[in-house]
Each structure stands twice: as structure tokens, then as C-alpha cells.
Write an enzyme that holds these catalytic residues in place. Structure first.
Site, PDB file in Angstrom:
ATOM      1  N   ARG A   1       0.291   7.280  10.878  1.00 38.54           N
ATOM      2  CA  ARG A   1       0.339   5.817  10.824  1.00 38.54           C
ATOM      3  C   ARG A   1       0.665   5.334   9.419  1.00 38.54           C
ATOM      4  NH1 ARG A   1      -4.580   2.019   9.760  1.00 38.54           N
ATOM      5  NH2 ARG A   1      -5.344   3.876   8.717  1.00 38.54           N
TER       6      ARG A   1
ATOM      7  N   HIS B   1     -10.189   9.508  10.419  1.00 41.30           N
ATOM      8  CA  HIS B   1     -10.007   8.100  10.063  1.00 41.30           C
ATOM      9  C   HIS B   1      -9.316   7.282  11.158  1.00 41.30           C
ATOM     10  CE1 HIS B   1      -9.629   4.618   7.615  1.00 41.30           C
ATOM     11  NE2 HIS B   1      -8.337   4.729   7.398  1.00 41.30           N
TER      12      HIS B   1
ATOM     13  N   GLU C   1       0.856  -1.198   0.000  1.00 40.60           N
ATOM     14  CA  GLU C   1       0.000   0.000   0.000  1.00 40.60           C
ATOM     15  C   GLU C   1       0.885   1.239   0.000  1.00 40.60           C
ATOM     16  OE1 GLU C   1      -4.065  -0.470   2.212  1.00 40.60           O
ATOM     17  OE2 GLU C   1      -2.536  -1.379   3.447  1.00 40.60           O
TER      18      GLU C   1
ATOM     19  N   ARG D   1      -1.639  13.501   2.299  1.00 41.95           N
ATOM     20  CA  ARG D   1      -2.991  13.566   2.868  1.00 41.95           C
ATOM     21  C   ARG D   1      -3.316  14.863   3.602  1.00 41.95           C
ATOM     22  NH1 ARG D   1      -4.515   7.821   5.742  1.00 41.95           N
ATOM     23  NH2 ARG D   1      -4.805   6.660   3.826  1.00 41.95           N
TER      24      ARG D   1
ATOM     25  N   HIS E   1      -8.719  11.395   6.534  1.00 37.71           N
ATOM     26  CA  HIS E   1      -8.647  10.913   5.150  1.00 37.71           C
ATOM     27  C   HIS E   1      -9.273  11.981   4.264  1.00 37.71           C
ATOM     28  CE1 HIS E   1      -8.938   8.489   1.598  1.00 37.71           C
ATOM     29  NE2 HIS E   1      -8.157   7.598   2.182  1.00 37.71           N
TER      30      HIS E   1
HETATM   31  C1  LIG Z   1     -12.681   1.881   7.298  1.00 41.49           C
HETATM   32  C2  LIG Z   1     -11.423   1.458   8.029  1.00 41.49           C
HETATM   33  C3  LIG Z   1     -10.469   0.695   7.370  1.00 41.49           C
HETATM   34  C4  LIG Z   1      -9.308   0.296   8.041  1.00 41.49           C
HETATM   35  N1  LIG Z   1      -8.390  -0.491   7.386  1.00 41.49           N
HETATM   36  C5  LIG Z   1      -7.297  -0.931   8.049  1.00 41.49           C
HETATM   37  C6  LIG Z   1      -6.375  -1.832   7.425  1.00 41.49           C
HETATM   38  O1  LIG Z   1      -6.565  -2.237   6.276  1.00 41.49           O
HETATM   39  N2  LIG Z   1      -5.298  -2.240   8.147  1.00 41.49           N
HETATM   40  C7  LIG Z   1      -5.045  -1.821   9.424  1.00 41.49           C
HETATM   41  O2  LIG Z   1      -4.041  -2.237  10.021  1.00 41.49           O
HETATM   42  N3  LIG Z   1      -5.921  -0.988  10.036  1.00 41.49           N
HETATM   43  C8  LIG Z   1      -7.027  -0.548   9.396  1.00 41.49           C
HETATM   44  N4  LIG Z   1      -7.902   0.285  10.036  1.00 41.49           N
HETATM   45  C9  LIG Z   1      -7.660   0.641  11.449  1.00 41.49           C
HETATM   46  C10 LIG Z   1      -7.982  -0.545  12.361  1.00 41.49           C
HETATM   47  O3  LIG Z   1      -9.161  -1.188  11.895  1.00 41.49           O
HETATM   48  C11 LIG Z   1      -8.201  -0.107  13.797  1.00 41.49           C
HETATM   49  O4  LIG Z   1      -7.198   0.759  14.209  1.00 41.49           O
HETATM   50  C12 LIG Z   1      -8.165  -1.306  14.748  1.00 41.49           C
HETATM   51  O5  LIG Z   1      -9.071  -2.272  14.303  1.00 41.49           O
HETATM   52  C13 LIG Z   1      -8.502  -0.884  16.161  1.00 41.49           C
HETATM   53  O6  LIG Z   1      -8.796  -2.030  16.923  1.00 41.49           O
HETATM   54  P1  LIG Z   1      -9.273  -1.863  18.417  1.00 41.49           P
HETATM   55  O7  LIG Z   1      -9.510  -3.239  18.943  1.00 41.49           O
HETATM   56  O8  LIG Z   1      -8.351  -0.984  19.141  1.00 41.49           O
HETATM   57  O9  LIG Z   1     -10.662  -1.047  18.312  1.00 41.49           O
HETATM   58  P2  LIG Z   1     -12.054  -1.452  17.690  1.00 41.49           P
HETATM   59  O10 LIG Z   1     -11.943  -2.606  16.798  1.00 41.49           O
HETATM   60  O11 LIG Z   1     -12.677  -0.230  17.133  1.00 41.49           O
HETATM   61  O12 LIG Z   1     -12.896  -1.919  18.961  1.00 41.49           O
HETATM   62  C14 LIG Z   1     -13.286  -1.016  19.969  1.00 41.49           C
HETATM   63  C15 LIG Z   1     -14.241  -1.722  20.908  1.00 41.49           C
HETATM   64  O13 LIG Z   1     -14.449  -0.943  22.075  1.00 41.49           O
HETATM   65  C16 LIG Z   1     -15.829  -0.936  22.412  1.00 41.49           C
HETATM   66  N5  LIG Z   1     -16.096   0.243  23.232  1.00 41.49           N
HETATM   67  C17 LIG Z   1     -15.821   1.544  22.986  1.00 41.49           C
HETATM   68  N6  LIG Z   1     -16.166   2.323  24.047  1.00 41.49           N
HETATM   69  C18 LIG Z   1     -16.675   1.478  24.987  1.00 41.49           C
HETATM   70  C19 LIG Z   1     -17.202   1.645  26.292  1.00 41.49           C
HETATM   71  N7  LIG Z   1     -17.285   2.845  26.876  1.00 41.49           N
HETATM   72  N8  LIG Z   1     -17.653   0.542  26.953  1.00 41.49           N
HETATM   73  C20 LIG Z   1     -17.595  -0.685  26.379  1.00 41.49           C
HETATM   74  N9  LIG Z   1     -17.087  -0.912  25.151  1.00 41.49           N
HETATM   75  C21 LIG Z   1     -16.637   0.156  24.474  1.00 41.49           C
HETATM   76  C22 LIG Z   1     -16.520  -0.950  21.061  1.00 41.49           C
HETATM   77  O14 LIG Z   1     -17.854  -1.339  21.171  1.00 41.49           O
HETATM   78  C23 LIG Z   1     -15.636  -1.966  20.334  1.00 41.49           C
HETATM   79  O15 LIG Z   1     -16.018  -3.270  20.687  1.00 41.49           O
HETATM   80  C24 LIG Z   1      -9.084   0.699   9.382  1.00 41.49           C
HETATM   81  C25 LIG Z   1     -10.034   1.468  10.039  1.00 41.49           C
HETATM   82  C26 LIG Z   1     -11.212   1.854   9.384  1.00 41.49           C
HETATM   83  C27 LIG Z   1     -12.207   2.675  10.116  1.00 41.49           C
END
Ligand SMILES: Cc1cc2nc3c(=O)[nH]c(=O)nc-3n(C[C@H](O)[C@H](O)[C@H](O)COP(=O)(O)OP(=O)(O)OC[C@H]3O[C@@H](n4cnc5c(N)ncnc54)[C@H](O)[C@@H]3O)c2cc1C
Length: 432
Positions: free
Chosen positions: A361, A326, A110, A265, A225
Site C-alpha cells: 500500500r 500494520h 509521505e 520495509r 512495519h
Molecule cells: C496506527 C495506524 C495508522 C494509520 N495511518 C493511516 C493514514 O495516515 N492514512 C491512511 O490512509 N491509512 C492509515 N491507516 C490505515 C487505515 O486507518 C485503515 O486501513 C482504515 O481506517 C480501515 O478502515 P475500515 O473502516 O476498513 O476498518 P476499521 O476502521 O478498522 O473498522 C473496522 C470495524 O469493524 C468492526 N468489526 C470487526 N469485526 C467485527 C465483527 N465480527 N462484528 C462486528 N463488528 C466488527 C470493528 O469493531 C470496527 O468498528 C493507519 C492504520 C493504523 C493502524
């Protein structure tokens, strides 16, 4: 409620942390939405992995360069060095990364990567990884998953965390006592009018961190983004950078080009926002027609289809686009074991900041970073001696009354986090 370890969030970070904790502990994972409602399921592109030693230096350099060399070098090293092991672990859980006919892993590339080093599963890598972890969590008798359950606050005394105050699915407010608490609450997109994130991701870990005086880090580093399809709907849909790379152009309200579409960006975002202000519009136009129709449909089928569903035929007309939040590089400050500045409290995933991304990032580093440092949190918890003796009296006396007006509390949390980010951004701009 009593549990040994409370994990707040069911994205890839929360789930992988749970699966790496010892099986003789009672673990409770809670999520504000349903178990699949998180950004981890949205990741399309993929997850980076160090293929061989020969790529180490350039993987390191690409990550540092994207982060404007403000990254924590040790965090970057840990992430890269752990990547193969984590990928193999995921495959043991059943994650299927794309392979060639000989069964060898395939890698893609990418923007800003100088080599092919990204593992992927079609264009739904996040769903493949997180769906597999979720299924594994559901199989484990020592892990309880509570959906539609929200962390409202931490239970804390003398900078030691003893669990959290929760809003349960049935509307009750409960104290969840835990020896260790892990915040894995994801990003902050829900605080922005336009964001690619789920709307319920509102930086709640940051709010409780501010409330309890925890250290934060790099919170002005918010990735925007430049081009997402304009809509008033829930989440903004990404119009990938590579569309511009293939020849799409941006136009103002009069249909005139106003910018070099291949600017970095941040500069492109600035130019678009300035143009919107000048034109008094809510968006600018992106014209995909310079890309041959066949190429458009072959290379960008999802974008073509999504726009069609929203009423735009990209082969015949321009689409409205607007910059959207984003990704959040900053967060609750953690060390290399994902410990926060409060005893017995950890933060992992997008909500945490160990400095790995620096100011920006590198694409496909965030799933990897989330997994690597979630596992380190689990290992650190597993290696701890006895947790601090619970303050039974304090927990018993904790008044739940102030939490009953949820709407007011949420508004207050959102305001606190927004103001903190705005102040940090202003300070950073003045420093430049
Ligand atoms: C459209 C998009 C495309 C992406 N593509 C990529 C990619 O190709 N490669 C890559 O490496 N990254 C990518 N990213 C970034 C990546 O997906 C995220 O940074 C990563 O998944 C974050 O994981 P996480 O477990 O920290 O958070 P999340 O997966 O967002 O999970 C957060 C969790 O916390 C819970 N939560 C929040 N607040 C509370 C609360 N107060 N009480 C209880 N639960 C709560 C939510 O319900 C959820 O379950 C992308 C992001 C987006 C938006």
C-alpha cells in the site's frame, strides 16, 4: 431483528457506506467494540487527493510502484478520479482539513509519494474524518448504531446472503435479517502478537468468507512495519520511518549496528527478525540520539512523549523496537462495485480486496480507498432491483445452538484465517 441493510463495522468504510445509502431504507450498523474502537480513528498521516490533472500520472505511478505493479489498474483509476469528490463530500459533512491563511487546502507528503498530495488534520486525520462521520450517522433517524454487537456468521442459502447471526451486547444470539449485508470489519492485526491495529480486529469477515466458500484475494499480502516500540501491551506504537530517515540507527544486543536502516520495509523487517533470532532477543534497539535533541522534539513530539510515558528518554537512551503487522492489502475479493462473490453481500474497507494496493500500500491511500469503494457499494445497493425473496423457512429453521460456545467459535475462526494466510504466504514464497 429485521433491517433493510446491515453494515458490519463502524470504521470510516462502514459509516460512509451508511451515509451514502438512500434515506428511505432502514440501516443497521453494528460494531464489535464501541463506535470509536477502530483503526480509522488511529490514522495520523492523512488522506490522498488528486489536486489537479497534472498530478494524475504520477499519483497513478506512485500507487502502482508501491504495489509492485500488481495493482488492479481500474481500481487505482477509480480511486484517484473519485478522490476530490470524496474529499469535498467529507468537507460538506464538516471535516476540517488543514488550510493556509487564504483558505486553500494544504497538502503534505509521505514516503514514496513524488508530490505533496495528502490532506491532513494535524496528526489526527483519521479521528477528524471518522469522528465527523460518526456524529453524522448518530444524527440520522434511519440509521441504528449497535455497539458491542458482533457478527458471528452469515445467513446464506444457495450463495445468497440474507443477513447475519449476531452476538448482542446482552449476550443473546440473534438472527439479523437483511436484504443486503456489507462487511466493513477492518484488518487482521488482532491475529498477530505485535500489531499496530486494535486487538479486536481479527479478520472476522475472512473467517465467515472461508466458511461459506467466498472468493478471497491476495491474502499473503500483509504489510509489516519494521519498527514499533516493543511492549506486551494492547497495540504496538509506530516509530515512524522518518525517524530513521533523519538519522536514527538500529543496534543489536551488543549495541552494534547490523543493517542499513534505510532498506525498504520488507528487507529491513527480515534483517531485524534475523538479528533477533541470532541474539535470542525479543527486540532490537533503535538509537535516536544521532538526531539533534532540538530536531527530535520539534519533528517528533508524539514519539518523544509516548516513549517518555513508557519510561524511555530518547535523548539519552535507546528504545526497544520490533516489527509489527500494520496493514492488510488482501481480503474478501470484490469487484469495482464492492460486490463479493455471494449475492447481496458486499465488502468494503481494509477487509475487502479490489486490488487497488497490489502487493503493497502507498501511504495514505487506505482511508481514501475505504471511502471511495464504500460509497460505490452504497450506490450499487441503491441501484438494485428487488432483492432475492427471503427464505423465511430457512431463516426460521437456522439453529443458533452451534454459536453458543463463542470462545470455541472465535478460536476456530482465528485458526482458519491464520492457516489460510500462512498457506498463501508459503505458496507465494515457493513461487518466487
Ligand atoms: C496506527 C495506524 C495508522 C494509520 N495511518 C493511516 C493514514 O495516515 N492514512 C491512511 O490512509 N491509512 C492509515 N491507516 C490505515 C487505515 O486507518 C485503515 O486501513 C482504515 O481506517 C480501515 O478502515 P475500515 O473502516 O476498513 O476498518 P476499521 O476502521 O478498522 O473498522 C473496522 C470495524 O469493524 C468492526 N468489526 C470487526 N469485526 C467485527 C465483527 N465480527 N462484528 C462486528 N463488528 C466488527 C470493528 O469493531 C470496527 O468498528 C493507519 C492504520 C493504523 C493502524
Amino acid at each position: 431483528m429485521k433491517t433493510d441493510i446491515l453494515i458490519v463495522g463502524s470504521g470510516c468504510a462502514g459509516l460512509y457506506c451508511a451515509l451514502n445509502l438512500p434515506k428511505d431504507r432502514q440501516i443497521t450498523v453494528i460494531t464489535k467494540a464501541d463506535a470509536r474502537g477502530n483503526d480509522s480513528f488511529l490514522a495520523q498521516g492523512g488522506m490522498c487527493m488528486l489536486k489537479d490533472e497534472a498530478d494524475y500520472a504520477s499519483f497513478f505511478e506512485d500507487t502502482m510502484k508501491a504495489g509492485h505493479y500488481e495493482n488492479d489498474r481500474e481500481s487505482v483509476d477509480i480511486m484517484i478520479r473519485s478522490s476530490k469528490d470524496v474529499a469535498e463530500d467529507l468537507m460538506r459533512f464538516g471535516v476540517e482539513f488543514q488550510k493556509d491563511e487564504k483558505g486553500e487546502l494544504l497538502f503534505t507528503r509521505e514516503g514514496a509519494h513524488s508530490a505533496k498530495r495528502i490532506l491532513f488534520h494535524e496528526d489526527v486525520t483519521g479521528q477528524e474524518i471518522t469522528g465527523t462521520l460518526l456524529a453524522e450517522v448518530r444524527r440520522q433517524p434511519h440509521i441504528t448504531l449497535l455497539e458491542h454487537t458482533t457478527m458471528l456468521d452469515l445467513i446464506e442459502a444457495d450463495n445468497v446472503c440474507y443477513g447475519a447471526v449476531l452476538l448482542m451486547e446482552d449476550g443473546q444470539i440473534e438472527k439479523a435479517e437483511a436484504d443486503y449485508t456489507v462487511m466493513a470489519t477492518g484488518g487482521i492485526g488482532g491475529l498477530y502478537r505485535h500489531s499496530t491495529n486494535f486487538r479486536h480486529l481479527t479478520g472476522d469477515a475472512l473467517a465467515v468468507a472461508l466458511r461459506h466458500g467466498l472468493e478471497l484475494k491476495d491474502i499473503s499480502y500483509v504489510q509489516i512495519h519494521p519498527t514499533t516500540l516493543y511492549s506486551e501491551e494492547e497495540r504496538s506504537f509506530l516509530i515512524s520511518e522518518s525517524v530513521r530517515g533523519e538519522g536514527a540507527v538500529l543496534r543489536d544486543k551488543n549495541g552494534e549496528r547490523f543493517v542499513n536502516e534505510l532498506l525498504p520495509r520488507d528487507l529491513l523487517t527480515k534483517a531485524i527478525l534475523e538479528q533477533m533470532k541470532k541474539d535470542g532477543t525479543e527486540f532490537v534497539w533503535e538509537d535516536l540520539r544521532p538526531i539533534p535533541e532540538e530536531e527530535l522534539k520539534r519533528h517528533f513530539p508524539n514519539i518523544v512523549e509516548h516513549c517518555r510515558e513508557k519510561g524511555y528518554d530518547v535523548t539519552k537512551e535507546c528504545i526497544p523496537v520490533v516489527p509489527a503487522q500494520h496493514y492488510f492489502m488482501g481480503g474478501v475479493k470484490v469487484n469495482h462495485q464492492s460486490r463479493t462473490s455471494m449475492e447481496q453481500l458486499y465488502a468494503v474497507g481494509e477487509t475487502a480486496c479490489n486490488g487497488v494496493h497490489g502487493r503493497n500500500r502507498l501511504a495514505s491511500n487506505s482511508l481514501l480507498e475505504s471511502l471511495v469503494f464504500a460509497r460505490r457499494a452504497a450506490q450499487d445497493i441503491a441501484g438494485q432491483q428487488e432483492p432475492a425473496k427471503k427464505k423465511e423457512e430457512l431463516i426460521a429453521q437456522l439453529d443458533l445452538e452451534p454459536y453458543r460456545d463463542i470462545e470455541r467459535l472465535c478460536e476456530e475462526y482465528h485458526r482458519m484465517v491464520k492457516e489460510e494466510i500462512e498457506a498463501a504466504t508459503k505458496a507465494a514464497e515457493q513461487a518466487v
